[in-house]
Design an enzyme around this catalytic site. Structure first.
Site, short mmCIF file in Angstrom:
data_model
loop_
_atom_site.label_atom_id
_atom_site.label_comp_id
_atom_site.label_asym_id
_atom_site.label_seq_id
_atom_site.Cartn_x
_atom_site.Cartn_y
_atom_site.Cartn_z
N ARG A 166 52.65 51.54 20.57
CA ARG A 166 53.82 50.68 20.83
C ARG A 166 54.73 50.58 19.60
O ARG A 166 55.94 50.49 19.74
CB ARG A 166 53.36 49.28 21.25
CG ARG A 166 52.89 49.27 22.69
CD ARG A 166 52.52 47.89 23.15
NE ARG A 166 52.53 47.84 24.61
CZ ARG A 166 52.02 46.87 25.33
NH1 ARG A 166 51.46 45.82 24.73
NH2 ARG A 166 52.07 46.89 26.62
N LYS A 206 43.04 47.34 45.74
CA LYS A 206 43.29 46.47 46.89
C LYS A 206 44.72 46.56 47.42
O LYS A 206 45.67 46.65 46.65
CB LYS A 206 43.03 45.02 46.47
CG LYS A 206 41.58 44.74 46.20
CD LYS A 206 41.42 43.30 45.83
CE LYS A 206 39.95 42.91 45.77
NZ LYS A 206 39.80 41.52 45.41
N GLY A 235 53.10 45.09 33.76
CA GLY A 235 53.68 44.12 34.71
C GLY A 235 55.14 44.41 35.03
O GLY A 235 55.55 44.32 36.19
N GLY A 270 48.83 49.76 34.19
CA GLY A 270 47.71 49.86 33.26
C GLY A 270 46.67 50.90 33.61
O GLY A 270 46.39 51.81 32.83
P1 AMP Z 1 44.30 48.64 40.58
O1 AMP Z 1 44.10 47.76 39.38
O2 AMP Z 1 44.59 47.89 41.82
O3 AMP Z 1 45.30 49.76 40.32
O4 AMP Z 1 42.89 49.32 40.87
C1 AMP Z 1 42.28 50.20 39.99
C2 AMP Z 1 40.81 50.13 40.20
O5 AMP Z 1 40.50 50.54 41.53
C3 AMP Z 1 40.03 51.06 39.30
O6 AMP Z 1 39.17 50.28 38.51
C4 AMP Z 1 39.26 51.95 40.25
O7 AMP Z 1 37.93 52.22 39.82
C5 AMP Z 1 39.22 51.14 41.51
N1 AMP Z 1 39.02 51.98 42.70
C6 AMP Z 1 39.78 52.97 43.13
N2 AMP Z 1 39.27 53.52 44.24
C7 AMP Z 1 38.14 52.86 44.53
C8 AMP Z 1 37.16 52.95 45.59
N3 AMP Z 1 37.27 53.87 46.55
N4 AMP Z 1 36.14 52.08 45.56
C9 AMP Z 1 36.03 51.17 44.57
N5 AMP Z 1 36.92 51.02 43.57
C10 AMP Z 1 37.96 51.86 43.55
#
Ligand code: AMP
Length: 395
Positions: A36, A197, A377, A354
């Site tokens: 950074r 999610k 963010g 991130g």
């Molecule tokens: P996010 O912070 O929403 O971008 O989610 C990223 C996280 O989702 C990472 O830690 C990944 O390991 C997890 N992830 C991605 N695909 C899967 C999956 N099929 N099952 C469980 N965790 C997952």
């Protein structure tokens, strides 16, 4: 939106209050990753070259409006002067007599770093009085902290209303990359939306469906879409209660001619750990006692095809549990394909968030994308189509 750059400002002899993001990781009193800091050097050099006096405003950690000695910005001073290649002066406060005296002492060609703006409670409350105290220290405001632009704080938003303001070089690069990717992009535009999610990415999905031609859905999110269509996803991470919302998103995509690309095959395992025994099965054939942890090779081939026929790519979120091999396969393979097409001049690729930056770093492809935003963010809010107050105030 039109904003000014350093080239539009009268900088000779001017005190240039420059908002930067140098909220770097520190261990045992030492900066462990100076990325950074290195990224703001072009802005500081531009100001110096034009005869201006760079006075840096920044936050560090979350001191919550109190003076917390461990969160003093002085810790970044050595790394800063090493990156700039000249000594950096430091003032113990970002407003008042201390700051004024340090600025009065500043010689042409020198850089001054002011103490953590968040030591004052008025910073995060964006109090006009405090913004005015900051503004009184300078002639020009330069915002080079895209990553803090989603917050309306005194040093990002309030001050921009009180002084002639412009974007710094890093902000300029970030805004033009984002504008090229979604503002007025070469089509077809593809978005990759992955991650854990659906519930955390509803606004993002809604905005992107309006703007992109294809959307690849991966990661745990894809499980929610599969389950919504009646497919048994076994013990996979899945938000069953969002089935209706997932179906609505699919309908909306259809109505807006945005093609959704869901996995056709998946990698399943019975344990969530590195090198767990795994199988590739069709997307509708996850065993009841297994979890989907990655997209399969046929899905990756389909994603590669989509990339090959796209001109612009926006990527947020991994396609699988990329932290634990072999469930990083789809993310790595798709990222390599995007990097290869980018290097061949066939694709403009912008990624951010991130986990996405971490995933691209793991696959060694981050430097091969057109632009990778490290602004967590702020990047996400921009993808969601929100107005970022720090940028709006520059207009
Ligand atoms: P996010 O912070 O929403 O971008 O989610 C990223 C996280 O989702 C990472 O830690 C990944 O390991 C997890 N992830 C991605 N695909 C899967 C999956 N099929 N099952 C469980 N965790 C997952």
């Amino acid at each position: 939106m039109a904003w000014k750059t350093l080239d539009d400002m009268a900088l000779d002899g001017a005190r240039v209050l420059t908002r930067v993001d140098i909220n770097v990781p520190v261990e045992d009193g030492k900066v462990t990753d100076a990325t950074r800091i290195e990224r703001i050097v072009p802005t500081i050099r531009s100001i110096l070259a034009a005869g201006g006096k760079p006075i840096l405003l920044a936050h560090f950690g979350r001191p919550k409006g109190k003076v917390v000695p461990e969160m003093s910005l002085e810790i970044t001073r050595d790394a800063l002067s090493k990156a700039i290649g000249s000594p950096v002066r430091f003032a113990d406060d970002c407003v008042g007599d201390v700051a004024e005296a340090a600025i009065a002492d500043l010689e042409a060609g020198e850089v001054l770093l002011l103490e953590n703006t968040r030591f004052h409670p008025c910073e995060e409350k964006n109090m006009l009085d405090f913004a005015a105290q900051l503004a009184a220290l300078g002639d020009v405001f330069c915002n080079d902290a895209f990553s803090a632009a989603h917050r309306a704080h005194a040093s990002t938003e309030g001050i921009a209303r009180l002084l002639p303001s412009c974007a710094g070089r890093l902000m300029q690069a970030e805004l033009s990359a984002l504008e090229t990717a979604l503002g007025n992009p070469a089509r077809p535009v593809t978005a990759v939306v992955g991650g854990a999610k659906v519930s955390t990415k509803l606004d993002l999905l809604g905005n992107l469906i309006d703007k992109v031609d294809r959307m690849v859905i991966g990661g745990g999110m894809a499980n929610t879409f599969l389950a919504a269509q009646g497919i048994d996803v076994g013990k996979s991470l899945c938000e069953h209660d969002l089935a209706d919302i997932a179906l609505k998103i699919m309908e909306e995509a259809k109505a807006k001619s945005c093609e959704l690309v869901l996995p056709v095959d998946v990698v399943v395992a019975r344990e969530f750990k590195a090198n767990a025994a795994s199988d590739v099965v069709a997307a509708d054939a996850c065993p009841a006692d297994a979890m989907i942890l990655d997209a399969g090779p046929a899905s990756v081939a389909r994603i590669a095809e989509v990339f090959e026929t796209s001109k612009t790519l926006v990527w947020n979120g991994p396609l699988g549990a990329f932290e634990i091999p072999p469930f990083d396969m789809a993310t790595n393979a798709a990222a390599s394909k995007a990097a290869e097409l980018t290097e061949a001049g066939k694709l403009l690729s912008v990624a951010g968030g991130g986990d996405t930056v971490a995933a691209l770093n793991v696959s060694g492809t981050a430097e091969r994308f057109t632009y990778v935003s490290t602004a967590g963010g702020a990047f996400l809010e921009w993808l969601e189509g929100k107005t970022l107050p720090g940028i709006a105030a520059l207009g």
